[in-house]
Design a protein around this motif. Structure first.
Motif, PDB file in Angstrom:
ATOM      1  N   TYR A 165     -25.328  15.665 -17.322  1.00 47.64           N
ATOM      2  CA  TYR A 165     -24.707  16.267 -16.142  1.00 47.64           C
ATOM      3  C   TYR A 165     -25.468  17.510 -15.697  1.00 47.64           C
ATOM      4  N   THR A 166     -25.855  18.337 -16.641  1.00 47.45           N
ATOM      5  CA  THR A 166     -26.542  19.602 -16.325  1.00 47.45           C
ATOM      6  C   THR A 166     -27.882  19.344 -15.642  1.00 47.45           C
TER       7      THR A 166
ATOM      8  N   GLU B 258     -27.001  18.250 -12.127  1.00 47.67           N
ATOM      9  CA  GLU B 258     -26.449  19.376 -11.380  1.00 47.67           C
ATOM     10  C   GLU B 258     -27.550  20.370 -10.993  1.00 47.67           C
ATOM     11  N   LYS B 259     -28.406  20.713 -11.930  1.00 49.93           N
ATOM     12  CA  LYS B 259     -29.481  21.689 -11.662  1.00 49.93           C
ATOM     13  C   LYS B 259     -30.409  21.177 -10.562  1.00 49.93           C
TER      14      LYS B 259
ATOM     15  N   THR C 245     -29.717  19.012  -8.221  1.00 49.01           N
ATOM     16  CA  THR C 245     -28.985  19.012  -6.953  1.00 49.01           C
ATOM     17  C   THR C 245     -28.873  20.422  -6.386  1.00 49.01           C
ATOM     18  N   ILE C 246     -28.566  21.394  -7.235  1.00 50.92           N
ATOM     19  CA  ILE C 246     -28.482  22.789  -6.785  1.00 50.92           C
ATOM     20  C   ILE C 246     -29.809  23.248  -6.198  1.00 50.92           C
TER      21      ILE C 246
ATOM     22  N   ASN D 164     -23.858  25.680  -5.657  1.00 49.25           N
ATOM     23  CA  ASN D 164     -23.319  25.341  -6.984  1.00 49.25           C
ATOM     24  C   ASN D 164     -22.063  24.492  -6.867  1.00 49.25           C
ATOM     25  N   GLU D 165     -21.142  24.919  -6.017  1.00 54.37           N
ATOM     26  CA  GLU D 165     -19.892  24.185  -5.860  1.00 54.37           C
ATOM     27  C   GLU D 165     -20.125  22.832  -5.190  1.00 54.37           C
TER      28      GLU D 165
ATOM     29  N   ALA E 156     -22.853  21.042  -5.290  1.00 57.62           N
ATOM     30  CA  ALA E 156     -23.507  20.143  -6.256  1.00 57.62           C
ATOM     31  C   ALA E 156     -22.452  19.491  -7.142  1.00 57.62           C
ATOM     32  N   LYS E 157     -21.518  20.291  -7.639  1.00 56.11           N
ATOM     33  CA  LYS E 157     -20.438  19.738  -8.469  1.00 56.11           C
ATOM     34  C   LYS E 157     -19.609  18.718  -7.680  1.00 56.11           C
TER      35      LYS E 157
ATOM     36  N   ILE F 226     -21.612  15.381  -7.257  1.00 52.52           N
ATOM     37  CA  ILE F 226     -21.675  14.584  -8.486  1.00 52.52           C
ATOM     38  C   ILE F 226     -20.312  13.965  -8.780  1.00 52.52           C
TER      39      ILE F 226
END
Length: 179
Positions: free
Chosen positions: A119-120, A123-124, A126-127, A139-140, A142-143, A146
């Motif tokens: 996930y990290t 997420e990274k 995507t951010i 950040n939000e 990206a979450k 996903i």
């Protein structure tokens, strides 16, 4: 492929089809017709095998990330790689990592932490895209992307209908990104 790879890929497929807790070592070995001692030559335990499967999914996801451009268009292409894989499976099985997260993240801390690595990474990446594209609240968002991606995979598996992929591509992605 080496025997270890055959063992790993067979186990990954069976676990993707039936779930970790529904697949024993014997079923994996019977599928590829190798003796039990061969399993323990490559893996200390079923847990070690599953951690290797998660590592395989991390490597596969990283490879897919590297195949698309680092842009919003590339982000959408990345999601569609996985949507197309599910279509190729006739909308069965769902996301292998998502399935493992649902089944194992509360059961085993080692599994949870390794799945969190997957996930990290996503997420990274995507951010970084959202920051580069000057999207607010990267950040939000990206979450949210996903989570929407995993939800789309889950609902497509449930409904056996790829309309969820169309909705994600037509509405969800753009709505989350405010574009």
């Amino acid at each position: 492929m080496s025997k270890r790879e055959v063992l790993l890929f067979t186990a990954a497929r069976l676990i993707h089809e039936k779930g970790y807790n529904n697949v024993g070592i014997k079923a994996i070995l019977d599928e590829i017709n190798i003796p039990k001692g061969s399993f323990y030559h490559y893996f200390k335990s079923k847990e070690e095998l599953c951690l290797s499967i998660i590592d395989f999914y991390i490597a596969d996801t990283t490879n897919c990330l590297n195949q698309v451009e680092k842009s919003i268009k590339g982000l959408n292409e990345f999601f569609n790689i996985f949507f197309n894989r599910l279509v190729d499976l006739n909308l069965k099985r769902g996301c292998p990592v998502g399935n493992l997260i649902l089944e194992l993240s509360d059961e085993n801390e080692r599994f949870r932490l390794r799945l969190l690595e997957w996930y990290t990474i996503l997420e990274k990446w995507t951010i970084e895209i959202l920051e580069e594209e000057n999207v607010s609240n990267p950040n939000e968002k990206a979450k949210a992307l996903i989570a929407a991606f995993e939800g789309t995979m889950l609902l497509s598996k449930l409904d056996k209908d790829d309309v969820h992929f169309e909705i994600f591509n037509k509405f969800t992605l753009n709505s989350i990104l405010d574009i």
